[in-house]
Enzyme design. Structure first.
Site, PDB file in Angstrom:
ATOM      1  N   GLY A 182      31.635  38.755  43.710  1.00  0.00           N
ATOM      2  CA  GLY A 182      32.913  38.783  42.977  1.00  0.00           C
ATOM      3  C   GLY A 182      34.047  38.370  43.894  1.00  0.00           C
ATOM      4  N   PHE A 232      31.449  33.735  39.421  1.00  0.00           N
ATOM      5  CA  PHE A 232      31.091  33.056  38.190  1.00  0.00           C
ATOM      6  C   PHE A 232      32.331  32.307  37.727  1.00  0.00           C
ATOM      7  CE2 PHE A 232      28.498  34.002  34.093  1.00  0.00           C
ATOM      8  CZ  PHE A 232      27.627  32.997  34.421  1.00  0.00           C
ATOM      9  N   GLU A 233      32.452  31.062  38.077  1.00  0.00           N
ATOM     10  CA  GLU A 233      33.673  30.321  37.763  1.00  0.00           C
ATOM     11  C   GLU A 233      33.313  28.945  37.241  1.00  0.00           C
ATOM     12  OE1 GLU A 233      36.492  31.745  37.802  1.00  0.00           O
ATOM     13  OE2 GLU A 233      36.140  33.499  39.058  1.00  0.00           O
ATOM     14  N   ASP A 270      25.470  33.482  38.301  1.00  0.00           N
ATOM     15  CA  ASP A 270      25.496  34.821  37.730  1.00  0.00           C
ATOM     16  C   ASP A 270      24.910  35.813  38.743  1.00  0.00           C
ATOM     17  OD1 ASP A 270      25.379  37.073  36.236  1.00  0.00           O
ATOM     18  OD2 ASP A 270      24.033  36.269  34.685  1.00  0.00           O
ATOM     19  N   ALA A 271      25.751  36.708  39.222  1.00  0.00           N
ATOM     20  CA  ALA A 271      25.306  37.662  40.252  1.00  0.00           C
ATOM     21  C   ALA A 271      24.193  38.572  39.739  1.00  0.00           C
ATOM     22  CB  ALA A 271      26.485  38.503  40.717  1.00  0.00           C
ATOM     23  N   TYR A 309      40.726  55.627  30.511  1.00  0.00           N
ATOM     24  CA  TYR A 309      39.931  55.119  31.647  1.00  0.00           C
ATOM     25  C   TYR A 309      38.916  56.140  32.184  1.00  0.00           C
ATOM     26  CZ  TYR A 309      38.560  52.058  35.369  1.00  0.00           C
ATOM     27  OH  TYR A 309      37.807  51.252  36.168  1.00  0.00           O
ATOM     28  N   THR A 317      45.092  42.287  37.472  1.00  0.00           N
ATOM     29  CA  THR A 317      44.070  41.284  37.814  1.00  0.00           C
ATOM     30  C   THR A 317      43.565  40.709  36.488  1.00  0.00           C
ATOM     31  OG1 THR A 317      42.188  42.796  37.694  1.00  0.00           O
ATOM     32  CG2 THR A 317      43.256  42.587  39.852  1.00  0.00           C
TER      33      THR A 317
HETATM   34  P1  NAI Z   1      38.632  40.222  38.790  1.00  0.00           P
HETATM   35  O1  NAI Z   1      38.401  39.855  37.377  1.00  0.00           O
HETATM   36  O2  NAI Z   1      39.880  39.757  39.425  1.00  0.00           O
HETATM   37  O3  NAI Z   1      37.396  39.715  39.685  1.00  0.00           O
HETATM   38  C1  NAI Z   1      36.082  39.833  39.243  1.00  0.00           C
HETATM   39  C2  NAI Z   1      35.168  38.956  40.074  1.00  0.00           C
HETATM   40  O4  NAI Z   1      33.831  39.125  39.579  1.00  0.00           O
HETATM   41  C3  NAI Z   1      35.476  37.463  39.997  1.00  0.00           C
HETATM   42  O5  NAI Z   1      35.265  36.878  41.267  1.00  0.00           O
HETATM   43  C4  NAI Z   1      34.419  36.931  39.016  1.00  0.00           C
HETATM   44  O6  NAI Z   1      34.076  35.555  39.203  1.00  0.00           O
HETATM   45  C5  NAI Z   1      33.252  37.827  39.401  1.00  0.00           C
HETATM   46  N1  NAI Z   1      32.225  37.924  38.362  1.00  0.00           N
HETATM   47  C6  NAI Z   1      32.320  38.458  37.121  1.00  0.00           C
HETATM   48  N2  NAI Z   1      31.134  38.386  36.491  1.00  0.00           N
HETATM   49  C7  NAI Z   1      30.263  37.805  37.362  1.00  0.00           C
HETATM   50  C8  NAI Z   1      28.891  37.449  37.307  1.00  0.00           C
HETATM   51  N3  NAI Z   1      28.149  37.699  36.230  1.00  0.00           N
HETATM   52  N4  NAI Z   1      28.354  36.842  38.388  1.00  0.00           N
HETATM   53  C9  NAI Z   1      29.075  36.564  39.493  1.00  0.00           C
HETATM   54  N5  NAI Z   1      30.381  36.896  39.602  1.00  0.00           N
HETATM   55  C10 NAI Z   1      30.969  37.499  38.550  1.00  0.00           C
HETATM   56  O7  NAI Z   1      38.502  41.809  38.852  1.00  0.00           O
HETATM   57  P2  NAI Z   1      39.077  42.948  39.802  1.00  0.00           P
HETATM   58  O8  NAI Z   1      40.140  43.665  39.081  1.00  0.00           O
HETATM   59  O9  NAI Z   1      39.317  42.438  41.164  1.00  0.00           O
HETATM   60  O10 NAI Z   1      37.833  43.945  39.827  1.00  0.00           O
HETATM   61  C11 NAI Z   1      36.923  44.049  40.898  1.00  0.00           C
HETATM   62  C12 NAI Z   1      36.480  45.496  41.015  1.00  0.00           C
HETATM   63  O11 NAI Z   1      37.610  46.296  41.375  1.00  0.00           O
HETATM   64  C13 NAI Z   1      35.920  46.078  39.700  1.00  0.00           C
HETATM   65  O12 NAI Z   1      34.835  46.909  39.984  1.00  0.00           O
HETATM   66  C14 NAI Z   1      37.092  46.912  39.197  1.00  0.00           C
HETATM   67  O13 NAI Z   1      36.671  47.962  38.364  1.00  0.00           O
HETATM   68  C15 NAI Z   1      37.654  47.416  40.506  1.00  0.00           C
HETATM   69  N6  NAI Z   1      39.029  47.926  40.433  1.00  0.00           N
HETATM   70  C16 NAI Z   1      40.024  47.198  39.838  1.00  0.00           C
HETATM   71  C17 NAI Z   1      41.302  47.734  39.739  1.00  0.00           C
HETATM   72  C18 NAI Z   1      42.427  46.975  39.093  1.00  0.00           C
HETATM   73  O14 NAI Z   1      43.465  47.576  38.818  1.00  0.00           O
HETATM   74  N7  NAI Z   1      42.315  45.695  38.878  1.00  0.00           N
HETATM   75  C19 NAI Z   1      41.641  49.066  40.280  1.00  0.00           C
HETATM   76  C20 NAI Z   1      40.531  49.702  40.949  1.00  0.00           C
HETATM   77  C21 NAI Z   1      39.274  49.157  40.991  1.00  0.00           C
END
Ligand code: NAI
Length: 398
Positions: free
Chosen positions: A49, A76-77, A113-114, A238, A278
């Site tokens: 990710g 996944f982009e 896909d991870a 949440y 995000t």
């Molecule tokens: P984001 O949407 O910005 O990033 C998600 C990443 O996962 C991207 O790089 C995307 O390409 C990748 N991804 C998604 N599905 C995929 C797949 N099937 N295969 C490969 N890559 C895949 O999300 P964000 O917000 O950075 O979230 C990351 C983690 O941080 C999550 O576990 C989220 O719950 C956690 N988090 C987020 C917070 C927030 O406020 N945004 C707060 C605290 C934790």
């Protein structure tokens, strides 16, 4: 070609590659200013990710900060096609790699896909060729809506819903600049189970098992996954909802991974992060009013951090300080968010917030700007009237 933002609700249908580059440069410059309190930092890092949000910030903090790490980023982009310019994460991957190579690090991107076996094998090969066969940190930062069920060929789909009873709240619409009432019905048992399958710890554990079985983890190898808990105000949607149950499962999985890593004297951590805008978080109905109020209060108190500041603090302040954990052993990057004075003011602001006044009383502009910047728009250093060279961009590969 001139690229304009195309926003639909909370989704950006276009992105500005040069803006993505500028946003990355800002994060890089932030990481470069960090000083480490310890030399015991990861050198060869796998980030699941890696293309946006916390995963991208982890990659930048570790590559360009004092760790000087080499990374393999999985995401996944999509690139440019007849349908459009591609996703912001696609360009983030390209420009992070470009800057990392310039800085003398080895870096690679794996687009796939991870959750798939194929991607795992590609990652294993990359660890062998790029890292000499061992990875010393795995960052698990996936935010996915679905995960394939290998037994049925179908998908588990995550739902963002409360558990037990319905919840009333507001959702944001960045296209119309409006705050809209939503009623979220309680999740069914199936929806709860499926969300835990997608966003819980099962896939994290299976990645670590795969790496261990293939002898790809270094001595003292570590892993970290990101979580959110949040204040009482957001618990119904949440912490006590489907996503929170998935996160509870993730927290429990940490212990299983710790056991798995113990022969290597390794360790699994959960870092509980702050709520931030995000690509994933703007989808959580009911959370955006909280973000609008939180940004306002934390900025006024000089406590606001973006993803990069959070990850700098994680790796260069908290990482090796084993005493800096809560009672459950979690790393708390939400400590400033949850300060009582912050939450009191957030509660007061939320009590006054209405669809009529939210743009005036909250930090709507800050939240909107963060959303635009995720997609390469709204950066003061980019001249958006200048055409983008599409042929040149098309030739770039992550
Ligand atoms: P984001 O949407 O910005 O990033 C998600 C990443 O996962 C991207 O790089 C995307 O390409 C990748 N991804 C998604 N599905 C995929 C797949 N099937 N295969 C490969 N890559 C895949 O999300 P964000 O917000 O950075 O979230 C990351 C983690 O941080 C999550 O576990 C989220 O719950 C956690 N988090 C987020 C917070 C927030 O406020 N945004 C707060 C605290 C934790």
């Amino acid at each position: 070609m001139i690229i304009q933002p195309q926003i639909q609700g909370v989704v950006a249908r276009s992105c500005h590659p040069m803006g993505c580059k500028a946003a990355i440069e800002e994060q890089i410059s932030n990481a470069q200013q960090q000083k480490a309190r310890t030399t015991d930092l990861p050198k060869n890092v796998l980030i699941l990710g890696a293309s946006s949000g916390f995963g991208l910030a982890s990659r930048i903090a570790l590559t360009f900060g004092p760790a000087n790490a080499s990374t393999i980023g999985v995401s996944f982009e999509r690139g440019m096609s007849d349908k459009g310019i591609g996703s912001a994460g696609w360009y983030n991957n390209i420009f992070v790699k470009e800057a990392a190579l310039e800085a003398g690090r080895t870096t690679s991107n794996i687009i796939g896909d991870a959750f798939s076996e194929n991607t795992r094998q590609t990652v294993a090969d990359a660890i062998r060729t790029q890292f000499g066969g061992k990875v010393d940190l795995v960052v698990y930062s996936l935010a996915a809506g679905l995960r394939p069920n290998p037994e049925t060929g179908d998908f588990w789909r995550s739902s963002i819903k409360p558990v037990g009873e319905s919840v009333e709240g507001y959702s944001i619409d960045f296209e119309k600049n409006s705050l809209n009432s939503v009623t979220l019905p309680p999740a069914s048992k199936q929806e709860i189970n499926d969300t835990v399958k997608v966003m819980g710890g099962e896939d994290w554990l299976s990645w670590m098992q795969f790496l261990a079985q293939n002898d790809l983890l270094a001595e003292n190898g570590r892993t970290v996954a990101y979580s959110y808990i949040g204040p009482e105000h957001t618990h119904a949607i949440y912490h006590k909802g489907t996503l929170g149950l998935a996160k509870t499962h993730l927290h429990q999985t940490r212990h299983e991974i710790d056991t798995l890593l113990s022969p290597l004297h390794g360790q699994a951590d959960i870092a509980v992060c702050k709520a931030l805008v995000t690509k994933a978080s703007v989808f959580i109905p009911g959370l955006t009013p909280y973000l609008l109020a939180l940004y306002k209060v934390m900025k006024a108190k000089g406590l606001h951090e973006g993803c990069i500041e959070q990850m700098d603090r994680l790796f260069y302040r908290k990482w090796n300080d084993r005493a800096d954990r809560d009672g459950e052993g979690l790393i708390r990057l939400d400590d400033w968010e949850l300060q009582p004075d912050v939450q009191e003011e957030v509660d007061a602001l939320l009590a006054q917030m209405t669809p009529e006044n939210f743009t005036q009383i909250s930090d709507y502009n800050g939240v909107l700007n963060d959303f635009l910047q995720l997609n390469g728009f709204g950066l003061s250093t980019v001249d958006y009237s200048k055409p983008v060279d599409i042929a040149k961009l098309k030739a770039l590969a992550p």
